[in-house]
Design an enzyme around this catalytic site. Sequence first.
Site, PDB file in Angstrom:
ATOM      1  N   HIS A   2      -0.747   2.298  16.013  1.00 43.00           N
ATOM      2  CA  HIS A   2       0.485   2.681  15.324  1.00 43.00           C
ATOM      3  C   HIS A   2       1.685   2.625  16.248  1.00 43.00           C
ATOM      4  O   HIS A   2       2.711   3.215  15.982  1.00 43.00           O
ATOM      5  CB  HIS A   2       0.354   4.078  14.710  1.00 43.00           C
ATOM      6  CG  HIS A   2      -0.719   4.141  13.671  1.00 43.00           C
ATOM      7  ND1 HIS A   2      -2.024   4.403  13.978  1.00 43.00           N
ATOM      8  CD2 HIS A   2      -0.678   3.928  12.336  1.00 43.00           C
ATOM      9  CE1 HIS A   2      -2.747   4.364  12.868  1.00 43.00           C
ATOM     10  NE2 HIS A   2      -1.964   4.071  11.861  1.00 43.00           N
ATOM     11  N   ASP A  60       1.144  -3.156  13.087  1.00 45.20           N
ATOM     12  CA  ASP A  60      -0.148  -3.476  13.711  1.00 45.20           C
ATOM     13  C   ASP A  60      -1.105  -4.133  12.721  1.00 45.20           C
ATOM     14  O   ASP A  60      -1.996  -4.877  13.118  1.00 45.20           O
ATOM     15  CB  ASP A  60      -0.786  -2.205  14.253  1.00 45.20           C
ATOM     16  CG  ASP A  60       0.159  -1.461  15.180  1.00 45.20           C
ATOM     17  OD1 ASP A  60      -0.064  -1.476  16.386  1.00 45.20           O
ATOM     18  OD2 ASP A  60       1.156  -0.882  14.682  1.00 45.20           O
ATOM     19  N   GLU A 110       0.854  -1.187   0.000  1.00 45.32           N
ATOM     20  CA  GLU A 110       0.000   0.000   0.000  1.00 45.32           C
ATOM     21  C   GLU A 110       0.894   1.243   0.000  1.00 45.32           C
ATOM     22  O   GLU A 110       1.759   1.375   0.865  1.00 45.32           O
ATOM     23  CB  GLU A 110      -0.885  -0.010   1.255  1.00 45.32           C
ATOM     24  CG  GLU A 110      -1.845  -1.187   1.277  1.00 45.32           C
ATOM     25  CD  GLU A 110      -2.238  -1.611   2.693  1.00 45.32           C
ATOM     26  OE1 GLU A 110      -2.091  -0.825   3.639  1.00 45.32           O
ATOM     27  OE2 GLU A 110      -2.706  -2.758   2.834  1.00 45.32           O
ATOM     28  N   GLU A 139      -4.045  -6.763   3.219  1.00 46.23           N
ATOM     29  CA  GLU A 139      -2.791  -7.325   3.727  1.00 46.23           C
ATOM     30  C   GLU A 139      -2.643  -8.825   3.436  1.00 46.23           C
ATOM     31  O   GLU A 139      -1.558  -9.291   3.072  1.00 46.23           O
ATOM     32  CB  GLU A 139      -2.661  -7.078   5.234  1.00 46.23           C
ATOM     33  CG  GLU A 139      -2.320  -5.636   5.612  1.00 46.23           C
ATOM     34  CD  GLU A 139      -3.492  -4.668   5.444  1.00 46.23           C
ATOM     35  OE1 GLU A 139      -4.639  -5.157   5.313  1.00 46.23           O
ATOM     36  OE2 GLU A 139      -3.287  -3.450   5.429  1.00 46.23           O
TER      37      GLU A 139
END
Length: 817
Positions: A606, A564, A508, A539
Amino acid sequence: MLQETTTLNTQEITFNDFKTEVLNDYRIAKISRECSLLGRREVLTGKAKFGIFGDGKEVPQLAMAKAFKLGDFRSGYYRDQTFMMAIGALTAQQFFAGLYAHTDINSDPMSAGRQMGGHFATHSLHENGSWKNLTEQYNSSSDISPTAGQMPRLLGLAQASKIYRNEKSVQNKSNFSINGNEVAWGTIGNASTSEGLFFETINAAGVLQVPMVMSVWDDEYGISVHAKHQTTKESISEILKGFQRDNEKNGYEIFVINGWDYVQLMDIYQKAAKIAREEHVPVLIHVKELTQPQGHSTSGSHERYKSAERLQWELDHDCITKMRKWILEFELETETGDTFRFVDGEEDLVAIEKEAKKEVASAKRNAWNAFQNEIKAELSTAAEILEKTASKSENGTFIHKYKKDLLTITEPTRKDILSTLRKCLRYLKEEHFADKVVLQNYIKSATENAFQKYSTHLTSETDLAALNIEEKKPVYAPGKNLVDARIIMRDNFDAILKKHDDVVIFGEDAGFIGDVNQGLEGLQEKYGEIRVADTGIREATIIGQGIGLAMRGLRPIAEIQYLDYLLYALQILSDDLATLRYRTFGKQKAPLIIRTRGHRLEGIWHAGSPMSGIINNLRGIHVLVPRNMTKAAGFYNTLLEGDDPALVIECLNGYRLKEELPLNLGDFKIPIGVVETIKKGTDITVVSYGSTLRIVEEAAKDLNQVGINIEIIDAQSLLPFDIHQDCVKSLEKTNKLLIVDEDVPGGASAYLLQEIIEKQNGYQYLDSKPATLTAKDHRTAYGTDGDYFSKPSAEDIFEKIYEIMHEENPTKFKSLY
Ligand SMILES: Cc1ncc(C[n+]2csc(CCOP(=O)(O)OP(=O)(O)O)c2C)c(N)n1
Ligand SMILES: [Mg+2]
């Protein structure tokens, strides 16, 4: 009719050829069915443990096999035995060897008994682990049990063809592709299309326009659960209609076909193959009206949940029964008035059926004998040893009894043998004689043999194993050339792309903008949109792309934007990538590199460092946690020389820090599994990794001021960890240990503790309790000081170490609180 069916082959064929082909197909279908029938019996009589078979799905698989060409790849599931037989990759004897889980790769080439039967694979690698020429063979990627788990890798297998066709830099890789002509063939059960992985893959393949032919074997059920609970409108092709391509927009070609219609199936599979192969357009074939003659598996009976009408319908629509009827009724009248038939009468088919039965029965016998003979030979050696030991031992009666019991087991296993031998050894603990040593040695060698059978090939055992790649230090110009660390990353990737033609990087935001931290800045412009590519937000299939590409000889670097979010892909990493080499007994590999960034930043999603989940789930993949970008770059350089898959976690807060720019970009290599002592000290050994190290270093300065001199070790590589056992050498000197990380309590710190204390025997050098300092149980709060209060801070580290020193010397280090 003949005219129509000549599409069976692209070339014109004579009726005789056609007849031979049809009858041969029928023969394969019958052999496959007999395997299913006998296979079930083997389970019910206890010879095999579990059976899940391809009965009721035979005919469409014959069609798929006919359209399958050398170099093509399958990514499917447990129903595909007929297909595997039809491409010549599975014999009836191998089918039974798989059912018995024979641990010899020559007997069970699918997994050497590591997977249950019905999980198929071909061999991509030579004995020494190097690639075979995959364009000269039919290929099947190794199946996994989790439903739809075959989907993500299918995407990569298909995309490889697209890359080979369109990317100049890889066109010399003739072992893997001929102009990208290879099709990747997926199979899945109707119910498994309910899984997210199915939809994610379908969408991604449509976006990427890859040569994938996806077959859905639809028998209306997923074990006992009917399609009405599985699929909207009870039809996968119905709800995927929006994917159909049209004159304006790319998409899919979608076919719907009944699974018992031999002629139509042959036609549609040829058409599908042509579209995928020539146009690189994905195709979905919804194969309906399939059945389960014996129910889902040997675990239950479908009479419990199917109505009498449904059961009768299944009998009537059994694809082999229908094919048989078609063969019998087929008549072709030529212009000259001759009539062509496949058979003169039913007896011709009965002969084929009898032959199939005989062949399968004998294959089963041979497989069983081969499986049992090995064990029986071991049993007789064991019995002999026990006999001799018993005759010498004071406890001979007990040993005799064990031996007798062992010999009465009708189908003994290795466990039976070894467990008996080990129990008998206990009776000899006070005695010493030569035959006892023979017994001890036999146990040791049997245990070693079992290790070879069950525990090898977790990671590469070839010369290219990442652990064999030698270190090469970064070289620097005189004078410090400090740059933002992300520049090192970017320039190193530049060097990698230049040096390794087969590297493709994608993720991405990885393409056009060169990743969210600009570690790939400008590289798409330089190397093109194939080698440095953007992907959708997906993902699991980013990883799947990587797995499939790596299985077809490319060197993918798949980027997961944040650590994450790796959790979306954790299942496929764990179930597919991490087990691939292991579950194929070293016959397939996918040296995929996963790049991600994480640890310390801000907030719940994050700042995470879910390392324990990762290292526990990913045995089989190297997990590397570089503390800075030079280390990360060096790991990529190392990994690309080897053939192991790996996950590299860069420090999210490290891209803007200054580091010195090495001269030998793309070339320097950081060894895998080797720790680095980054500060020498005498008082306590502090082991940490990633972003936390900088905080440990900060605390070290403060500790120095109060007279505490800590030794800091950077773990760098969690899987594998410290192969030279350097941590324990440090403990010998400091006698104290603290492990600091930002995972949960009892997470990766507990793993490191176990490695150092137990595996390296560090306990013997400790003179205080070994300690860990970790984040709190909860995730990191977003507030500006959320990090300070959620994860170990420099003050926490200072105080923890001070407390350990205080405990040892309370007068020198007075209590702070
Ligand atoms: C992720 C996952 N969930 C559940 C299972 C257990 N399971 C095995 S097969 C199956 C049904 C699959 O049905 P379908 O996809 O229609 O294939 P079929 O067996 O009918 O050919 C289930 C639920 C599994 N293997 N994996
Ligand atoms: Mg089904």
